[in-house]
Design a protein around this motif. Sequence first.
Motif, mmCIF file in Angstrom:
data_model
loop_
_atom_site.group_PDB
_atom_site.id
_atom_site.type_symbol
_atom_site.label_atom_id
_atom_site.label_comp_id
_atom_site.label_asym_id
_atom_site.label_seq_id
_atom_site.Cartn_x
_atom_site.Cartn_y
_atom_site.Cartn_z
ATOM 1 N N SER A 34 33.236 7.893 14.652
ATOM 2 C CA SER A 34 32.837 8.300 16.005
ATOM 3 C C SER A 34 31.840 9.453 16.003
ATOM 4 O O SER A 34 31.121 9.660 16.985
ATOM 5 N N GLY A 35 31.845 10.225 14.921
ATOM 6 C CA GLY A 35 31.000 11.418 14.885
ATOM 7 C C GLY A 35 31.579 12.603 15.620
ATOM 8 O O GLY A 35 30.949 13.657 15.692
ATOM 9 N N VAL A 36 32.801 12.461 16.158
ATOM 10 C CA VAL A 36 33.453 13.515 16.941
ATOM 11 C C VAL A 36 34.445 14.270 16.058
ATOM 12 O O VAL A 36 35.230 13.648 15.335
ATOM 13 N N PRO A 37 34.443 15.598 16.082
ATOM 14 C CA PRO A 37 35.479 16.346 15.360
ATOM 15 C C PRO A 37 36.868 15.997 15.896
ATOM 16 O O PRO A 37 37.033 15.818 17.109
ATOM 17 N N PHE A 38 37.844 15.915 15.021
ATOM 18 C CA PHE A 38 39.186 15.543 15.478
ATOM 19 C C PHE A 38 40.255 16.262 14.670
ATOM 20 O O PHE A 38 40.076 16.590 13.495
ATOM 21 N N LEU A 39 41.375 16.501 15.335
ATOM 22 C CA LEU A 39 42.602 17.022 14.723
ATOM 23 C C LEU A 39 43.648 15.936 14.881
ATOM 24 O O LEU A 39 44.017 15.578 16.004
ATOM 25 N N LYS A 64 33.793 3.743 19.850
ATOM 26 C CA LYS A 64 33.121 3.672 21.145
ATOM 27 C C LYS A 64 33.929 4.384 22.224
ATOM 28 O O LYS A 64 33.387 5.146 23.036
ATOM 29 N N ALA A 65 35.270 4.162 22.240
ATOM 30 C CA ALA A 65 36.120 4.799 23.255
ATOM 31 C C ALA A 65 36.148 6.311 23.079
ATOM 32 O O ALA A 65 36.092 7.064 24.053
ATOM 33 N N VAL A 66 36.243 6.767 21.837
ATOM 34 C CA VAL A 66 36.266 8.205 21.569
ATOM 35 C C VAL A 66 34.981 8.861 22.061
ATOM 36 O O VAL A 66 34.999 9.894 22.750
ATOM 37 N N THR A 67 33.845 8.258 21.731
ATOM 38 C CA THR A 67 32.556 8.822 22.140
ATOM 39 C C THR A 67 32.408 8.830 23.655
ATOM 40 O O THR A 67 31.938 9.810 24.250
ATOM 41 N N LYS A 68 32.830 7.750 24.295
ATOM 42 C CA LYS A 68 32.722 7.646 25.748
ATOM 43 C C LYS A 68 33.524 8.729 26.452
ATOM 44 O O LYS A 68 33.055 9.343 27.412
ATOM 45 N N LEU A 69 34.730 8.986 25.956
ATOM 46 C CA LEU A 69 35.566 10.005 26.593
ATOM 47 C C LEU A 69 35.072 11.413 26.294
ATOM 48 O O LEU A 69 35.070 12.282 27.168
ATOM 49 N N MET A 70 34.639 11.647 25.075
ATOM 50 C CA MET A 70 34.278 13.004 24.672
ATOM 51 C C MET A 70 32.915 13.452 25.182
ATOM 52 O O MET A 70 32.738 14.616 25.556
ATOM 53 N N VAL A 71 31.934 12.549 25.210
ATOM 54 C CA VAL A 71 30.572 12.988 25.561
ATOM 55 C C VAL A 71 29.938 12.167 26.674
ATOM 56 O O VAL A 71 28.832 12.487 27.114
ATOM 57 N N GLY A 72 30.604 11.125 27.175
ATOM 58 C CA GLY A 72 30.014 10.280 28.204
ATOM 59 C C GLY A 72 30.256 10.807 29.611
ATOM 60 O O GLY A 72 31.055 11.716 29.837
ATOM 61 N N GLU A 73 29.555 10.204 30.589
ATOM 62 C CA GLU A 73 29.700 10.608 31.988
ATOM 63 C C GLU A 73 31.090 10.280 32.515
ATOM 64 O O GLU A 73 31.651 11.041 33.313
ATOM 65 N N ASP A 74 31.648 9.136 32.117
ATOM 66 C CA ASP A 74 33.008 8.801 32.547
ATOM 67 C C ASP A 74 33.995 9.871 32.092
ATOM 68 O O ASP A 74 34.894 10.272 32.844
ATOM 69 N N ARG A 108 35.595 22.381 23.870
ATOM 70 C CA ARG A 108 35.720 20.989 24.295
ATOM 71 C C ARG A 108 35.066 19.991 23.333
ATOM 72 O O ARG A 108 34.632 18.922 23.731
ATOM 73 N N SER A 109 34.999 20.338 22.050
ATOM 74 C CA SER A 109 34.330 19.459 21.081
ATOM 75 C C SER A 109 35.288 18.613 20.251
ATOM 76 O O SER A 109 34.858 17.654 19.606
ATOM 77 N N VAL A 110 36.597 18.937 20.266
ATOM 78 C CA VAL A 110 37.556 18.315 19.348
ATOM 79 C C VAL A 110 38.472 17.343 20.093
ATOM 80 O O VAL A 110 38.986 17.653 21.175
ATOM 81 N N LEU A 111 38.668 16.183 19.502
ATOM 82 C CA LEU A 111 39.665 15.236 19.982
ATOM 83 C C LEU A 111 40.969 15.483 19.243
ATOM 84 O O LEU A 111 41.003 15.469 18.014
ATOM 85 N N TYR A 112 42.050 15.726 19.986
ATOM 86 C CA TYR A 112 43.384 15.884 19.395
ATOM 87 C C TYR A 112 44.076 14.527 19.422
ATOM 88 O O TYR A 112 44.100 13.842 20.454
ATOM 89 N N VAL A 113 44.644 14.112 18.295
ATOM 90 C CA VAL A 113 45.263 12.790 18.166
ATOM 91 C C VAL A 113 46.706 12.955 17.704
ATOM 92 O O VAL A 113 46.965 13.539 16.647
ATOM 93 N N ASP A 134 40.600 26.197 23.670
ATOM 94 C CA ASP A 134 39.291 25.902 24.264
ATOM 95 C C ASP A 134 38.540 24.807 23.529
ATOM 96 O O ASP A 134 37.681 24.125 24.112
ATOM 97 N N ALA A 135 38.826 24.615 22.244
ATOM 98 C CA ALA A 135 38.080 23.629 21.463
ATOM 99 C C ALA A 135 38.458 22.192 21.802
ATOM 100 O O ALA A 135 37.714 21.256 21.477
ATOM 101 N N ILE A 136 39.604 21.983 22.443
ATOM 102 C CA ILE A 136 40.084 20.622 22.703
ATOM 103 C C ILE A 136 39.368 20.021 23.906
ATOM 104 O O ILE A 136 39.377 20.576 25.006
ATOM 105 N N GLY A 137 38.760 18.845 23.669
ATOM 106 C CA GLY A 137 38.062 18.160 24.748
ATOM 107 C C GLY A 137 38.826 16.987 25.316
ATOM 108 O O GLY A 137 38.620 16.589 26.467
#
Length: 457
Positions: A300-305, A414-424, A272-277, A353-356
């Motif tokens: 964003s600091g988030v891994p992405f594909l 900001k949106a990427v970080t909020k979705l990937m690691v935030g409570e929302d 669940r660490s990677v954002l797929y775009v 499994d890696a897709i968050g």
Amino acid sequence: MAGEEQLRDGGLHRRRVVVLFSLPFHGHLNPTLKLAALLRARGLAVTVLHTDFNAPDPARHPGLAFVPIHETPLQDTAVSPDSDILAKLLALNAAIAAPFRQALASLQDAVACAVVDGQCYAAMDAAGELGVPVLALRTDSAAALRNMLAIPRLRDAGYLPFKEEQLDEPAPGLEPLRVRDLIRVDGCDTDELCGFVTSVADAVRASVSGIVFNTFEAIEAPELAKIQRELSLPAFAVGPLHLLSQTPPPAEQSLHAPDRGCLAWLDARTPRSVLYVSLGSLACVNRAAFEEMAWGLAGSGVPFLWVVRPGMVTGGAAGEEAPPPLPDGLEEKMRGRGKIVTWAPQREVLAHDAIGAFWTHCGWNSILESICEGVPMLVQPCFADQMVNARYVTHEWGVGMEVGEVIERERVAKAVTKLMVGEDGARMRERARRLQVQASAATSLALDSLVQYILSL
């Protein structure tokens, strides 16, 4: 040809052949071919009529017969990546009307019914004129069709053309939609859009005996019920077709060759660490938006594909085969956290499994595939029904959030970080998992009802 040989087969019961026809877009072809395979598995002979443009590969679909309609030469507007979707749909309807009618007429004596792309009013009208029972296959959501049917009413009420001061008003009778969420194609003429919608609605009311949706009751039961009441037609929710058909992802029809190396790259990432775009096979952005997406992802600091396909950025050369160039310095900024491919095996990516989360244009197939894997979404609708779908993702099902209408790098990060690691994001992920369970529980009962209905026509 293969289709004619199948129709002459003495072992087939007269008038039990089902003819299917799809518009030649990735998001239309795949659900059509999945439905074709499911109908064949239930004992019906199936013939797929298809255009020469983006023709399906029969070798991928054993047991189905394929017959080309040999459409008239397509205008540039039908195939150019820079033409809008409305122009493409109008050009394709004009090009296929006569050849589709001729092809269907040649098979008519053995045809039980035709299942026709619900955006192709020319084919629905042609089948109706020949006296062939017609079912409309909607490869978009039931909510999107409700919006289409409401457009003349909304225009008469003064909501079309869109007015800035009305954009955040509720769309009357179409909750949870706001006016800004209504089907639109930016830059197109309102009269042309209303004309297209009227042609579709008129064809449905004049020629169609039922409507088939690639959706399931758990998410769209109210919309399906309203459509049945409004049109006085049966509606069959036979999806999610990609789950029911169990077609292995590598066997699916693809207009681009997927880079399967990205799966090995995902294997090396934590769960669940990677954002797929991916913005799908048709949606485009301008160069400025593309660069803001790129820098926002990198920042964003988030891994992405990220799928960056040829023709994705407007203004390139017609027929360009290379993907658009990345901004200078982007690869250094990514520092190995990002992987960019021209096309991805999407179902396998979303199941990894890696897709968050999934940054999506909100095409209906992409939404269904994301829901079926329990993956929350970051929405960036680009045109037409994607506006409707995005609002349902964020405000009806609560499994996604908006990037924002203006693509700007700080807002993206900001949106990427909020979705990937935030409570929302965590809450949306849990709701997505609940929808995944409901999608997995969808049965073939609606499909069985559809088969019985076809046999009764």
